[in-house]
Design an enzyme around this catalytic site. Structure first.
Site, mmCIF file in Angstrom:
data_model
loop_
_atom_site.group_PDB
_atom_site.id
_atom_site.type_symbol
_atom_site.label_atom_id
_atom_site.label_comp_id
_atom_site.label_asym_id
_atom_site.label_seq_id
_atom_site.Cartn_x
_atom_site.Cartn_y
_atom_site.Cartn_z
ATOM 1 N N HIS A 95 0.902 -1.151 0.000
ATOM 2 C CA HIS A 95 0.000 0.000 0.000
ATOM 3 C C HIS A 95 0.937 1.197 0.000
ATOM 4 O O HIS A 95 1.852 1.281 0.832
ATOM 5 C CB HIS A 95 -0.862 -0.009 1.268
ATOM 6 C CG HIS A 95 -1.892 1.075 1.337
ATOM 7 N ND1 HIS A 95 -3.231 0.802 1.512
ATOM 8 C CD2 HIS A 95 -1.801 2.420 1.279
ATOM 9 C CE1 HIS A 95 -3.914 1.949 1.568
ATOM 10 N NE2 HIS A 95 -3.048 2.952 1.425
ATOM 11 N N LEU A 96 0.754 2.108 -0.929
ATOM 12 C CA LEU A 96 1.610 3.275 -1.040
ATOM 13 C C LEU A 96 1.798 3.933 0.323
ATOM 14 O O LEU A 96 0.823 4.167 1.041
ATOM 15 C CB LEU A 96 0.990 4.277 -2.026
ATOM 16 C CG LEU A 96 1.698 5.612 -2.196
ATOM 17 C CD1 LEU A 96 3.083 5.416 -2.805
ATOM 18 C CD2 LEU A 96 0.863 6.539 -3.068
ATOM 19 N N HIS A 97 3.043 4.208 0.677
ATOM 20 C CA HIS A 97 3.314 4.909 1.929
ATOM 21 C C HIS A 97 4.666 5.610 1.871
ATOM 22 O O HIS A 97 5.604 5.121 1.276
ATOM 23 C CB HIS A 97 3.245 3.979 3.144
ATOM 24 C CG HIS A 97 4.163 2.797 3.106
ATOM 25 N ND1 HIS A 97 3.926 1.684 2.323
ATOM 26 C CD2 HIS A 97 5.315 2.547 3.767
ATOM 27 C CE1 HIS A 97 4.895 0.792 2.515
ATOM 28 N NE2 HIS A 97 5.761 1.301 3.381
ATOM 29 N N ALA A 98 4.704 6.782 2.475
ATOM 30 C CA ALA A 98 5.939 7.545 2.603
ATOM 31 C C ALA A 98 6.405 7.432 4.048
ATOM 32 O O ALA A 98 5.597 7.498 4.978
ATOM 33 C CB ALA A 98 5.712 9.006 2.238
#
Length: 142
Positions: A95-98
């Site tokens: 899941h996209l995460h920074a």
């Protein structure tokens, strides 16, 4: 998305130490931080990589990441932050995460987390630059 721990956090079904909950995303403490105060910033919708993020969502999502970088610095008295994102390789949760990691002078973190290399010579560097430049003009994301 069913089974995604970050979607569960966004939905309030999985407990997390949430630091921001906004229309553009949710930020919460990483359970295995590089340093205490390490925050993950995720979009509310399930996306796997940065290239999946629609162009119209870029400003909102990265605005939130930017605000979290400042909040980590000011809230923790950190000297700065390290902001990073993995896409596919080394992405422990798909899941996209920074990552927003607090930094301090002498904290022991040296540059990037992996060994560095060099180009053999300028022609090799030009070849890599050319391949990437061709892909930039040939493909648009978002």
């Amino acid at each position: 998305m069913s089974g995604c721990v970050f979607c569960g956090i966004v939905a309030g079904e999985v407990p997390a130490f949430t630091v921001a909950d906004e229309p553009d995303g949710v930020a919460f403490l990483d359970t295995r931080p590089v340093f205490k105060g390490h925050v993950l910033v995720v979009p509310r919708v399930h996306l796997v990589t940065l290239t999946d993020l629609p162009a119209e969502a870029l400003a909102g999502y990265f605005g939130l990441v930017q605000r979290l970088a400042l909040a980590v610095e000011t809230g923790l008295g950190a000297g700065g932050t390290f902001v990073a994102m993995n896409n596919k390789v080394s992405q422990s949760v798909p899941h996209l995460h920074a990552h927003v990691v607090p930094r301090a002078k002498g904290d022991g973190l040296r540059g990037f987390f992996w060994p560095r290399t060099r180009y053999t010579d300028d022609p090799e560097a030009r070849e890599y630059a050319g391949r990437i430049a061709a892909a930039v003009t040939g493909h648009r994301v978002g």
